[in-house]
Design a protein around this motif. Structure first.
Motif, short mmCIF file in Angstrom:
data_model
loop_
_atom_site.label_atom_id
_atom_site.label_comp_id
_atom_site.label_asym_id
_atom_site.label_seq_id
_atom_site.Cartn_x
_atom_site.Cartn_y
_atom_site.Cartn_z
N THR A 54 55.53 44.02 8.35
CA THR A 54 54.91 43.04 8.62
C THR A 54 54.12 43.01 9.62
O THR A 54 54.44 43.88 10.69
CB THR A 54 55.52 41.46 8.68
OG1 THR A 54 56.50 41.65 9.41
CG2 THR A 54 56.15 41.26 7.40
N GLY A 55 52.81 42.64 9.73
CA GLY A 55 51.94 42.77 11.32
C GLY A 55 50.51 41.88 10.74
O GLY A 55 50.45 41.35 9.68
N PRO A 56 49.63 42.33 11.58
CA PRO A 56 48.43 41.76 11.45
C PRO A 56 47.61 42.21 10.13
O PRO A 56 47.78 43.18 9.98
CB PRO A 56 47.64 41.89 12.83
CG PRO A 56 48.09 42.78 13.26
CD PRO A 56 49.84 43.06 12.90
N ALA A 57 46.86 41.32 9.66
CA ALA A 57 46.09 41.61 8.41
C ALA A 57 44.69 42.18 9.09
O ALA A 57 43.56 41.63 8.67
CB ALA A 57 45.73 40.37 7.69
N VAL A 58 44.67 43.15 9.62
CA VAL A 58 43.50 43.70 10.08
C VAL A 58 43.50 45.14 9.45
O VAL A 58 44.53 46.05 9.49
CB VAL A 58 43.53 44.20 11.61
CG1 VAL A 58 42.27 44.86 11.86
CG2 VAL A 58 43.83 42.72 12.37
N ASP A 59 42.49 45.80 8.98
CA ASP A 59 42.16 47.05 7.90
C ASP A 59 43.04 48.10 8.44
O ASP A 59 44.01 48.50 7.94
CB ASP A 59 40.87 47.33 7.51
CG ASP A 59 40.40 46.31 6.68
OD1 ASP A 59 40.85 45.74 5.95
OD2 ASP A 59 38.88 46.26 6.69
N GLY A 60 42.61 48.44 9.74
CA GLY A 60 43.17 49.51 10.14
C GLY A 60 44.70 49.53 10.44
O GLY A 60 45.66 50.47 10.19
#
Length: 152
Positions: A54-60
């Motif tokens: 899990t983590g931030p929903a940022v493309d990279g």
């Protein structure tokens, strides 16, 4: 003094019989607001392993989450066999999708830590559609020969 760059690769004795081939069964990426969850399921012979991240929903960063989930599934395969002790761990160092000529290539650099030694491995896969799937394939490409020997 040896480093992961200068140390020779470790031969892994399979007794002449390589382990099962690891196959991707499922890659699922879910986003909810600012958070992303990735689930990767792998099959090796009759064993199934799941890895989550899990983590931030940022493309990279989602690409890195895909590699981390694949590495977690590899860890589960390495723990889940008949041996009582851990046979190894897989850690993701770098993940990228880079342009190469007229296509894109997913590249993953991973550390495989086994029985007192560490090896830095790289894998790549062509992006044919979903780059997240390609990152999972690149993660497996990095560890595939070592994994077959460790699962033997």
């Amino acid at each position: 003094m040896t480093t992961t760059e200068s140390a020779p690769s470790r031969p892994l004795d399979t007794g002449g019989v390589p382990g099962p081939r690891v196959v991707i069964d499922h890659v699922q990426v879910s986003t909810f607001g600012l958070d992303a969850t990735v689930e990767v399921r792998l099959i090796a012979g009759d064993e199934t392993a799941e890895g989550h991240s899990t983590g931030p929903a940022v493309d990279g960063y989602v690409l890195r989450l895909c590699a981390v989930a694949a590495a977690a599934a590899v860890d589960e395969l390495l723990r889940g066999a008949s041996q009582a002790s851990d046979r190894g761990r897989c850690f993701v160092e770098h993940t990228a999708v880079v342009p190469f000529g007229n296509c894109e290539v997913a590249t993953v650099v991973a550390l495989l830590v086994c029985d007192g030694w560490v090896e830095q491995l790289a894998g790549s896969a062509l992006v044919a559609g979903d780059p997240r799937q390609a990152v999972v394939r690149a993660t497996l490409a990095a560890v595939n020969r070592r994994l077959e020997a460790l699962l033997a």
